[in-house]
Design a protein around this motif. Structure first.
Motif, PDB file in Angstrom:
ATOM      1  N   THR A   4       0.854  -1.183   0.000  1.00 35.30           N
ATOM      2  CA  THR A   4       0.000   0.000   0.000  1.00 35.30           C
ATOM      3  C   THR A   4       0.895   1.239   0.000  1.00 35.30           C
ATOM      4  N   ASP A   5       0.320   2.395  -0.254  1.00 35.38           N
ATOM      5  CA  ASP A   5       1.100   3.635  -0.239  1.00 35.38           C
ATOM      6  C   ASP A   5       1.759   3.857   1.119  1.00 35.38           C
ATOM      7  N   THR A   6       1.029   3.565   2.178  1.00 30.93           N
ATOM      8  CA  THR A   6       1.557   3.738   3.534  1.00 30.93           C
ATOM      9  C   THR A   6       2.714   2.792   3.794  1.00 30.93           C
ATOM     10  N   GLU A   7       2.553   1.528   3.417  1.00 26.61           N
ATOM     11  CA  GLU A   7       3.621   0.541   3.596  1.00 26.61           C
ATOM     12  C   GLU A   7       4.844   0.930   2.771  1.00 26.61           C
ATOM     13  N   ARG A   8       4.617   1.381   1.565  1.00 28.90           N
ATOM     14  CA  ARG A   8       5.716   1.788   0.681  1.00 28.90           C
ATOM     15  C   ARG A   8       6.506   2.939   1.297  1.00 28.90           C
ATOM     16  N   LYS A   9       5.796   3.903   1.870  1.00 32.56           N
ATOM     17  CA  LYS A   9       6.456   5.053   2.493  1.00 32.56           C
ATOM     18  C   LYS A   9       7.362   4.597   3.647  1.00 32.56           C
ATOM     19  N   LEU A  10       6.870   3.691   4.462  1.00 35.63           N
ATOM     20  CA  LEU A  10       7.665   3.171   5.578  1.00 35.63           C
ATOM     21  C   LEU A  10       8.899   2.429   5.079  1.00 35.63           C
ATOM     22  N   VAL A  11       8.724   1.576   4.076  1.00 40.07           N
ATOM     23  CA  VAL A  11       9.847   0.800   3.528  1.00 40.07           C
ATOM     24  C   VAL A  11      10.893   1.728   2.912  1.00 40.07           C
ATOM     25  N   LEU A  65      15.421   2.573  12.282  1.00 38.91           N
ATOM     26  CA  LEU A  65      15.006   3.660  13.170  1.00 38.91           C
ATOM     27  C   LEU A  65      14.156   3.119  14.314  1.00 38.91           C
ATOM     28  N   PRO A  66      14.183   3.805  15.463  1.00 38.41           N
ATOM     29  CA  PRO A  66      13.217   3.478  16.506  1.00 38.41           C
ATOM     30  C   PRO A  66      11.807   3.740  15.966  1.00 38.41           C
ATOM     31  N   ARG A  67      10.830   2.969  16.420  1.00 35.62           N
ATOM     32  CA  ARG A  67       9.454   3.071  15.929  1.00 35.62           C
ATOM     33  C   ARG A  67       8.934   4.510  15.979  1.00 35.62           C
ATOM     34  N   ASP A  68       9.125   5.212  17.095  1.00 28.92           N
ATOM     35  CA  ASP A  68       8.608   6.577  17.232  1.00 28.92           C
ATOM     36  C   ASP A  68       9.221   7.521  16.205  1.00 28.92           C
ATOM     37  N   GLU A  69      10.524   7.399  15.973  1.00 24.54           N
ATOM     38  CA  GLU A  69      11.187   8.253  14.983  1.00 24.54           C
ATOM     39  C   GLU A  69      10.704   7.926  13.574  1.00 24.54           C
ATOM     40  N   LEU A  70      10.502   6.649  13.299  1.00 21.44           N
ATOM     41  CA  LEU A  70      10.013   6.232  11.991  1.00 21.44           C
ATOM     42  C   LEU A  70       8.625   6.818  11.732  1.00 21.44           C
ATOM     43  N   ILE A  71       7.744   6.704  12.710  1.00 16.08           N
ATOM     44  CA  ILE A  71       6.388   7.239  12.555  1.00 16.08           C
ATOM     45  C   ILE A  71       6.434   8.753  12.378  1.00 16.08           C
ATOM     46  N   SER A  72       7.273   9.435  13.152  1.00 16.31           N
ATOM     47  CA  SER A  72       7.411  10.892  13.009  1.00 16.31           C
ATOM     48  C   SER A  72       7.912  11.261  11.618  1.00 16.31           C
ATOM     49  N   ALA A  73       8.842  10.489  11.083  1.00 14.79           N
ATOM     50  CA  ALA A  73       9.417  10.779   9.767  1.00 14.79           C
ATOM     51  C   ALA A  73       8.384  10.654   8.651  1.00 14.79           C
ATOM     52  N   THR A  74       7.358   9.836   8.865  1.00 13.21           N
ATOM     53  CA  THR A  74       6.337   9.649   7.830  1.00 13.21           C
ATOM     54  C   THR A  74       5.293  10.748   7.848  1.00 13.21           C
ATOM     55  N   GLY A  75       5.073  11.356   9.009  1.00 12.79           N
ATOM     56  CA  GLY A  75       4.016  12.347   9.135  1.00 12.79           C
ATOM     57  C   GLY A  75       2.634  11.723   9.238  1.00 12.79           C
ATOM     58  N   MET A  76       2.583  10.404   9.377  1.00 12.40           N
ATOM     59  CA  MET A  76       1.301   9.693   9.476  1.00 12.40           C
ATOM     60  C   MET A  76       0.772   9.733  10.893  1.00 12.40           C
ATOM     61  N   ASP A  77      -0.534   9.444  11.020  1.00  7.96           N
ATOM     62  CA  ASP A  77      -1.071   9.304  12.369  1.00  7.96           C
ATOM     63  C   ASP A  77      -0.584   7.962  12.927  1.00  7.96           C
ATOM     64  N   ILE A  78      -0.493   7.900  14.236  1.00  3.70           N
ATOM     65  CA  ILE A  78       0.109   6.753  14.917  1.00  3.70           C
ATOM     66  C   ILE A  78      -0.631   5.454  14.614  1.00  3.70           C
ATOM     67  N   GLN A  79      -1.958   5.492  14.607  1.00  5.31           N
ATOM     68  CA  GLN A  79      -2.737   4.272  14.386  1.00  5.31           C
ATOM     69  C   GLN A  79      -2.478   3.693  13.001  1.00  5.31           C
ATOM     70  N   SER A  80      -2.502   4.529  11.969  1.00  4.64           N
ATOM     71  CA  SER A  80      -2.260   4.039  10.602  1.00  4.64           C
ATOM     72  C   SER A  80      -0.848   3.485  10.454  1.00  4.64           C
ATOM     73  N   ALA A  81       0.118   4.203  10.999  1.00  7.24           N
ATOM     74  CA  ALA A  81       1.507   3.763  10.901  1.00  7.24           C
ATOM     75  C   ALA A  81       1.714   2.432  11.624  1.00  7.24           C
ATOM     76  N   ASN A  82       1.164   2.298  12.820  1.00  6.54           N
ATOM     77  CA  ASN A  82       1.325   1.055  13.576  1.00  6.54           C
ATOM     78  C   ASN A  82       0.645  -0.117  12.878  1.00  6.54           C
ATOM     79  N   THR A  83      -0.502   0.126  12.268  1.00  8.75           N
ATOM     80  CA  THR A  83      -1.193  -0.925  11.514  1.00  8.75           C
ATOM     81  C   THR A  83      -0.333  -1.380  10.337  1.00  8.75           C
ATOM     82  N   SER A  84       0.229  -0.419   9.613  1.00  8.41           N
ATOM     83  CA  SER A  84       1.077  -0.753   8.465  1.00  8.41           C
ATOM     84  C   SER A  84       2.358  -1.449   8.905  1.00  8.41           C
TER      85      SER A  84
END
Length: 70
Positions: free
Chosen positions: A16-23, A31-50
């Motif tokens: 998905t677009d979200t998964e692609r952005k994380l990869v 990266l630590p999970r929190d830094e990775l999520i911050s780097a994406t600009g996504m909301d925490i729930q969507s990022a954690n699901t992906s």
């Protein structure tokens, strides 16, 4: 999948677009999970699901507090 040399090849078209952005971020560094999520600009729930989906698919690993490509 693997290429001729046996190296693992990741097909981004299957993500998905979200998964692609994380990869794409993780190709640069683990990266630590929190830094990775911050780097994406996504909301925490969507990022954690992906992230959970990517881990189930065997694309990423989380160990010693960092998320990295498998």
């Amino acid at each position: 999948q693997a290429d001729e040399s046996g190296q693992k090849v990741l097909n981004l078209d299957d993500l998905t677009d979200t998964e692609r952005k994380l990869v794409e971020i993780l190709t640069l560094e683990a990266l630590p999970r929190d830094e990775l999520i911050s780097a994406t600009g996504m909301d925490i729930q969507s990022a954690n699901t992906s992230l959970a989906t990517l881990e189930i698919k065997g694309i990423i690993l989380e160990s010693l507090g960092e998320v990295r490509l498998a």
